[in-house]
Design a protein around this motif. Structure first.
Motif, PDB file in Angstrom:
ATOM      1  N   ASP A   1       0.777  -1.250  -0.084  1.00 26.90           N
ATOM      2  CA  ASP A   1      -0.160  -0.066   0.041  1.00 26.90           C
ATOM      3  C   ASP A   1       0.846   1.388  -0.213  1.00 26.90           C
ATOM      4  OD1 ASP A   1      -2.433  -1.472   0.188  1.00 26.90           O
ATOM      5  OD2 ASP A   1      -2.319  -1.569   2.253  1.00 26.90           O
ATOM      6  N   ILE A   2       0.369   2.431  -0.737  1.00 27.99           N
ATOM      7  CA  ILE A   2       1.030   3.415  -0.658  1.00 27.99           C
ATOM      8  C   ILE A   2       0.383   4.482   0.014  1.00 27.99           C
ATOM      9  CG2 ILE A   2       2.208   5.245  -2.305  1.00 27.99           C
ATOM     10  CD1 ILE A   2       3.459   2.693  -2.524  1.00 27.99           C
ATOM     11  N   ARG A   3       1.195   5.052   0.766  1.00 30.55           N
ATOM     12  CA  ARG A   3       0.274   6.121   1.791  1.00 30.55           C
ATOM     13  C   ARG A   3       1.180   7.517   1.438  1.00 30.55           C
ATOM     14  NH1 ARG A   3      -2.560   3.734   5.897  1.00 30.55           N
ATOM     15  NH2 ARG A   3      -2.226   1.696   6.076  1.00 30.55           N
ATOM     16  N   ALA A   4       0.319   8.343   1.898  1.00 32.21           N
ATOM     17  CA  ALA A   4       0.756   9.935   1.722  1.00 32.21           C
ATOM     18  C   ALA A   4       1.760  10.124   2.876  1.00 32.21           C
ATOM     19  CB  ALA A   4      -0.459  10.785   1.834  1.00 32.21           C
ATOM     20  N   ASP A   5       2.990  10.554   2.584  1.00 29.55           N
ATOM     21  CA  ASP A   5       3.877  10.995   3.554  1.00 29.55           C
ATOM     22  C   ASP A   5       3.618  12.465   4.283  1.00 29.55           C
ATOM     23  OD1 ASP A   5       4.608  12.432   1.261  1.00 29.55           O
ATOM     24  OD2 ASP A   5       6.759  12.008   1.653  1.00 29.55           O
ATOM     25  N   ARG A   6       2.698  13.040   3.697  1.00 28.98           N
ATOM     26  CA  ARG A   6       2.265  14.348   4.331  1.00 28.98           C
ATOM     27  C   ARG A   6       1.203  14.774   3.632  1.00 28.98           C
ATOM     28  NH1 ARG A   6       5.851  19.194   1.179  1.00 28.98           N
ATOM     29  NH2 ARG A   6       5.886  18.143  -0.784  1.00 28.98           N
TER      30      ARG A   6
ATOM     31  N   GLY B   1      -0.762  10.000   5.898  1.00 28.48           N
ATOM     32  CA  GLY B   1      -0.956   8.756   6.114  1.00 28.48           C
ATOM     33  C   GLY B   1      -2.117   7.829   5.526  1.00 28.48           C
ATOM     34  N   ALA B   2      -2.961   8.646   4.510  1.00 34.35           N
ATOM     35  CA  ALA B   2      -4.072   7.918   4.195  1.00 34.35           C
ATOM     36  C   ALA B   2      -3.506   7.145   2.859  1.00 34.35           C
ATOM     37  CB  ALA B   2      -4.724   9.052   3.336  1.00 34.35           C
ATOM     38  N   ILE B   3      -4.201   6.067   2.556  1.00 38.98           N
ATOM     39  CA  ILE B   3      -3.656   5.083   1.642  1.00 38.98           C
ATOM     40  C   ILE B   3      -4.142   5.754   0.181  1.00 38.98           C
ATOM     41  CG2 ILE B   3      -3.876   2.934   0.466  1.00 38.98           C
ATOM     42  CD1 ILE B   3      -4.629   1.561   3.258  1.00 38.98           C
ATOM     43  N   LEU B   4      -3.114   5.872  -0.657  1.00 43.12           N
ATOM     44  CA  LEU B   4      -3.262   6.646  -1.761  1.00 43.12           C
ATOM     45  C   LEU B   4      -3.395   5.419  -3.135  1.00 43.12           C
ATOM     46  CD1 LEU B   4      -0.448   9.531  -1.779  1.00 43.12           C
ATOM     47  CD2 LEU B   4      -2.805   9.349  -1.011  1.00 43.12           C
ATOM     48  N   LEU B   5      -2.573   4.459  -2.856  1.00 46.89           N
ATOM     49  CA  LEU B   5      -2.686   3.485  -3.813  1.00 46.89           C
ATOM     50  C   LEU B   5      -2.680   2.077  -3.159  1.00 46.89           C
ATOM     51  CD1 LEU B   5       0.200   4.837  -6.287  1.00 46.89           C
ATOM     52  CD2 LEU B   5      -2.429   4.806  -6.808  1.00 46.89           C
TER      53      LEU B   5
END
Length: 396
Positions: free
Chosen positions: A36-41, A140-144
């Motif tokens: 999972d790819i999360r927002a780092d900011r 922290g939101a899942i982007l992908l």
């Protein structure tokens, strides 16, 4: 001999997971995410201007101010500045950070500039023309999600969160094996009884489109050599993709060789045209899969797209989607065989339409270059009328 539906289902029952690997960002296009790819900011990471214009404090508008002194000019990439008083403004460019104490942006088109002052011609709405921090995604939101196929657009998302290395699903190591004494290299001038290799090179090119660079191996029609070389290949590769040697001729040694090497035959011969002699087998303990296609070019090409590509997608966790197309002409099915008929395609009034390509059988290489794909025509006795809908296998 088994039906096409049975063969297709059995191929998809023998998929496996090859694990994960980490690749560089620019090598990841076309691969499948294993993380999972999360927002780092926050996205965006600051309040940013969406227009070229001036940044003001709306409190000035509420006081009746319509003329503002320019404090400076802000461009994208500059650190945040602070508006010193609400009777002042900053000129601001699209993408620039909104200055502290400012909360509204007015487009240049709604202003007039004279010396160091800007006058506005239209009363703005408070907060207009600002892309607020975190309104797209929060830190922290899942982007992908894991299992996403990496496209050019996905590359942009990965880059935006600093993923210069990406964990993806491994692709199978594949050996493309051609057999036959009649085959010579592309650069050679064939004798009257010989032909140049083409199937293995077509498969090589097709596999490169799905990010797999296979190893090529050619075997002469000698049973001992075939068994020896296939044993090496089975030990070193996940998938063997063979072209030729699976029919019922005296020099078609592949089925016997596979049996001696401990490969379990899942099926041999499918009620379809082209590609009837297709042989499929597995070695479950070592997770090895063998696709042994007939030697005719159209047969090999059709079976690759009909069977192997859905198998690969399922291995990677991708959805195997079926496309449909309307045939512009009537067609006569075969009473007992599923037909894969080459077609050209075009959109007409928003519908994908097809016309058949007239070829000279499964050995006609030129017809492959003219076609966009195959339609699947199920067995039957009655002619299928114009504008019948068929399953479509795209090859271009």
């Amino acid at each position: 001999m088994i039906s096409f539906e049975n063969a297709y289902d059995q191929v998809l029952q023998h998929t496996f997971n090859l694990g994960d690997e980490t690749v560089s960002l620019l090598e990841s296009t076309g691969r499948v995410l294993s993380e999972d790819i999360r927002a780092d900011r926050d996205f965006p990471p600051f309040n940013r201007s969406t227009k070229d214009g001036i940044a003001i404090a709306f409190s000035a508008i509420e006081k009746g101010v319509t003329r503002f002194k320019i404090e400076g000019v802000l461009s994208a990439g500059m650190p945040q500045q602070t508006l010193s008083k609400d009777t002042n403004c900053f000129e601001i460019m699209t993408g620039a950070v909104l200055p502290e104490q400012a909360d509204t942006i007015i487009m240049y088109e709604e202003t007039e500039t004279e010396d160091d002052y800007v006058s506005i011609s239209k009363t703005p709405n408070k907060g207009q023309n600002i892309h607020r921090q975190g309104t797209d995604e929060k830190e922290g939101a899942i982007l992908l999600k894991k299992g996403t196929e990496i496209t050019a657009a996905v590359i942009g998302v990965l880059a935006s969160v600093g993923k210069n290395k990406v964990t993806v699903k491994k692709l199978p190591k594949i050996c493309v094996v051609s057999t036959g004494n009649e085959l010579v290299e592309v650069e050679d001038k064939p004798l009257p009884h010989q032909i140049r290799k083409s199937n293995s090179l077509s498969l090589f090119a097709a596999l490169e489109r799905v990010k797999i660079t296979p190893t090529l191996l050619h075997l002469a029609d000698n049973q001992a050599i075939i068994e020896k070389e296939l044993e090496k290949a089975i030990n070193n590769f996940d998938v063997l993709m063979l072209s030729g040697g699976v029919s019922k001729g005296k020099f078609d040694f592949i089925p016997d060789a596979m049996d001696k090497l401990g490969i379990t035959k899942v099926f041999h011969r499918v009620a379809q045209r082209p590609g009837k002699p297709f042989w499929f087998g597995v070695q479950k303990e070592k997770q090895k899969v063998i696709f042994s296609f007939p030697g005719n070019p159209v047969s090999t090409f059709a079976n690759y797209h009909v069977y192997f590509l859905p198998w690969l997608k399922k291995c990677l966790g991708l959805k195997v989607e079926k496309k449909q197309i309307i045939l512009e002409e009537a067609i006569q099915p075969h009473p007992s065989l599923t037909l894969f008929v080459q077609v050209t395609t075009q959109y007409k009034k928003g519908k994908l339409m097809a016309k058949t390509v007239k070829g000279n059988g499964s050995g006609d290489l030129v017809s492959l270059a003219l076609a966009d794909g195959f339609i699947r025509v199920p067995p039957g006795t009655d002619e299928m009328t114009q504008e019948t809908v068929f399953d479509y296998i795209e090859t271009t």
